[in-house]
Design a protein around this motif. Structure first.
Motif, PDB file in Angstrom:
ATOM      1  N   LEU A 240       1.148  -1.224  -0.174  1.00 46.66           N
ATOM      2  CA  LEU A 240       0.059   0.189   0.054  1.00 46.66           C
ATOM      3  C   LEU A 240       0.723   1.109  -0.016  1.00 46.66           C
ATOM      4  N   VAL A 241       1.552   1.455   0.850  1.00 45.40           N
ATOM      5  CA  VAL A 241       2.880   2.367   0.560  1.00 45.40           C
ATOM      6  C   VAL A 241       3.237   2.621  -0.558  1.00 45.40           C
ATOM      7  N   ILE A 242       3.495   1.400  -1.139  1.00 47.40           N
ATOM      8  CA  ILE A 242       4.437   1.364  -2.693  1.00 47.40           C
ATOM      9  C   ILE A 242       3.664   2.230  -3.366  1.00 47.40           C
ATOM     10  N   ILE A 243       1.915   1.400  -3.055  1.00 49.87           N
ATOM     11  CA  ILE A 243       1.385   2.226  -3.832  1.00 49.87           C
ATOM     12  C   ILE A 243       1.296   3.184  -3.921  1.00 49.87           C
ATOM     13  N   PHE A 244       0.711   3.798  -2.680  1.00 50.97           N
ATOM     14  CA  PHE A 244       0.476   5.596  -2.645  1.00 50.97           C
ATOM     15  C   PHE A 244       1.453   6.678  -3.277  1.00 50.97           C
ATOM     16  N   ALA A 245       2.886   6.201  -3.218  1.00 48.08           N
ATOM     17  CA  ALA A 245       4.078   6.623  -3.573  1.00 48.08           C
ATOM     18  C   ALA A 245       4.149   7.323  -4.730  1.00 48.08           C
ATOM     19  N   VAL A 246       3.703   5.385  -5.677  1.00 48.70           N
ATOM     20  CA  VAL A 246       4.047   5.847  -7.488  1.00 48.70           C
ATOM     21  C   VAL A 246       2.951   6.261  -7.146  1.00 48.70           C
ATOM     22  N   GLY A 247       2.092   6.430  -6.489  1.00 50.65           N
ATOM     23  CA  GLY A 247       0.538   7.474  -7.331  1.00 50.65           C
ATOM     24  C   GLY A 247      -0.095   9.136  -6.956  1.00 50.65           C
ATOM     25  N   LEU A 248       1.164   9.159  -5.706  1.00 51.03           N
ATOM     26  CA  LEU A 248       1.322  10.382  -6.033  1.00 51.03           C
ATOM     27  C   LEU A 248       1.952  10.843  -6.621  1.00 51.03           C
ATOM     28  N   GLN A 249       3.245  10.071  -7.069  1.00 53.47           N
ATOM     29  CA  GLN A 249       4.426  10.616  -8.234  1.00 53.47           C
ATOM     30  C   GLN A 249       3.755  10.967  -9.430  1.00 53.47           C
ATOM     31  N   GLN A 250       2.511  10.023  -9.842  1.00 46.80           N
ATOM     32  CA  GLN A 250       2.423  10.586 -10.892  1.00 46.80           C
ATOM     33  C   GLN A 250       1.552  11.452 -11.227  1.00 46.80           C
ATOM     34  N   MET A 251       0.493  11.096 -10.047  1.00 45.88           N
ATOM     35  CA  MET A 251      -0.235  12.895 -10.091  1.00 45.88           C
ATOM     36  C   MET A 251       0.757  13.930  -9.749  1.00 45.88           C
ATOM     37  N   ARG A 252       1.711  13.769  -9.485  1.00 36.92           N
ATOM     38  CA  ARG A 252       2.419  14.918  -9.436  1.00 36.92           C
ATOM     39  C   ARG A 252       3.137  15.177 -10.839  1.00 36.92           C
ATOM     40  N   ARG A 253       3.254  14.334 -11.396  1.00 37.72           N
ATOM     41  CA  ARG A 253       3.756  14.672 -12.375  1.00 37.72           C
ATOM     42  C   ARG A 253       2.662  14.638 -13.849  1.00 37.72           C
ATOM     43  N   ILE A 254       1.183  14.661 -13.552  1.00 38.95           N
ATOM     44  CA  ILE A 254       0.771  14.811 -13.786  1.00 38.95           C
ATOM     45  C   ILE A 254      -0.184  16.096 -14.290  1.00 38.95           C
TER      46      ILE A 254
END
Length: 281
Positions: A240-254
């Motif tokens: 879950l930590v990895i998923i949230f971290a990757v999700g936040l990174q993708q959202m920031r890139r968007i």
């Protein structure tokens, strides 16, 4: 009909997530048996961190998974780059050879690998585990990277070269930023495939290199304690930590990409990416 499909969807989600919730809940069960509940306790987490052999297998699985995923991602990117950018003789055969492990049963691959390693005098250990998991993960990374590279404008590398970029700069400033998400997805999928593999690991692991899935599978003969539930709960938390971290990174890139498009509305997307990649040069 819509109501029926909605109920079916809810039942499928319950079927998928109830076992995960049960693992987390029973990891706090004070009873040594999962069939009864005797109250909340952190006993099994304490025993988990004191179980040296089990933690050793977890360390082995992490090491093998990281190396196998890293190699599979790198080789998959190079293979996909060759398959999408060039038309050469034997291209279909090369692609078929890469995806063949997806079709062949893993037990057949395991027996074949054990035969090759045995006849070559290669000692079973971490290296053989990595090679075995690499064969399974490489088709996945290659297909993911092919999809990502196929969506790019094929003239981007040539344009970068015309702007004075070396091949390494073309990769680091053009191709890598545009395919970073696909590389991350390839690495995570390869790592998950390697970390949970049992069949290939059975034939390629040696003395002292038992992986965590093999260790848990062997514990079925003597009985699994809630200690495994504690380990599963920690792995779920890490996921879950990895998923949230990757999700936040993708959202920031968007969001960053949206700001760049607002600043240059008339520029083509590929032009913006190439200009951004070569700005620091």
């Amino acid at each position: 009909m819509d109501r029926f499909l909605g109920w079916v969807t809810k039942l499928v989600l319950v079927f998928l997530y109830v076992p995960i919730v049960a693992v987390v809940v029973y990891s706090f069960n004070a009873s040594p048996r999962t069939s009864s509940w005797e109250g909340l306790s952190l006993r099994w987490y304490v025993e988990l961190f004191g179980d040296g052999p089990l933690l050793k297998t977890l360390q082995t699985s992490l090491i093998v998974g990281i190396f196998a995923a890293g190699l599979a991602t790198a080789i998959g990117f190079l293979s996909a780059l060759a398959l999408t950018r060039y038309r050469f003789k034997g291209r279909a055969f090369f692609l078929g050879a890469i995806v063949l492990p997806l079709i062949i049963p893993e037990i057949v691959l395991g027996v074949a690998l054990l035969t090759v390693f045995g006849s070559s005098g290669i000692k079973l250990g971490v290296v053989t585990l990595v090679l075995g998991h690499l064969i399974v993960a490489l088709p996945l990374t290659t297909l993911i990277m092919m999809g990502s590279l196929s969506s790019l404008d094929p003239s981007l590398p040539e344009a970068a070269t015309d702007l004075g970029c070396t091949p390494w700069q073309t990769f680091t400033r053009v191709l890598f930023p545009l395919t970073r998400s696909a590389m991350l997805a390839s690495f995570l999928l390869s790592f998950t495939t390697s970390f949970s593999n049992i069949v290939i690991s059975t034939f390629t692991s040696g003395v002292g290199t038992t992986t965590m899935p093999l260790r848990i599978y062997s514990m079925l003969k003597t009985g699994i304690t809630p200690e495994i539930n504690a380990l599963g709960a920690l792995l779920i938390l890490l996921t879950l930590v990895i998923i949230f971290a990757v999700g936040l990174q993708q959202m920031r890139r968007i969001l960053v990409g949206a700001e760049e498009k607002d600043q240059a509305p008339d520029a083509a997307p590929d032009t913006i990416s190439l200009q951004t990649a070569t700005t620091e040069r």
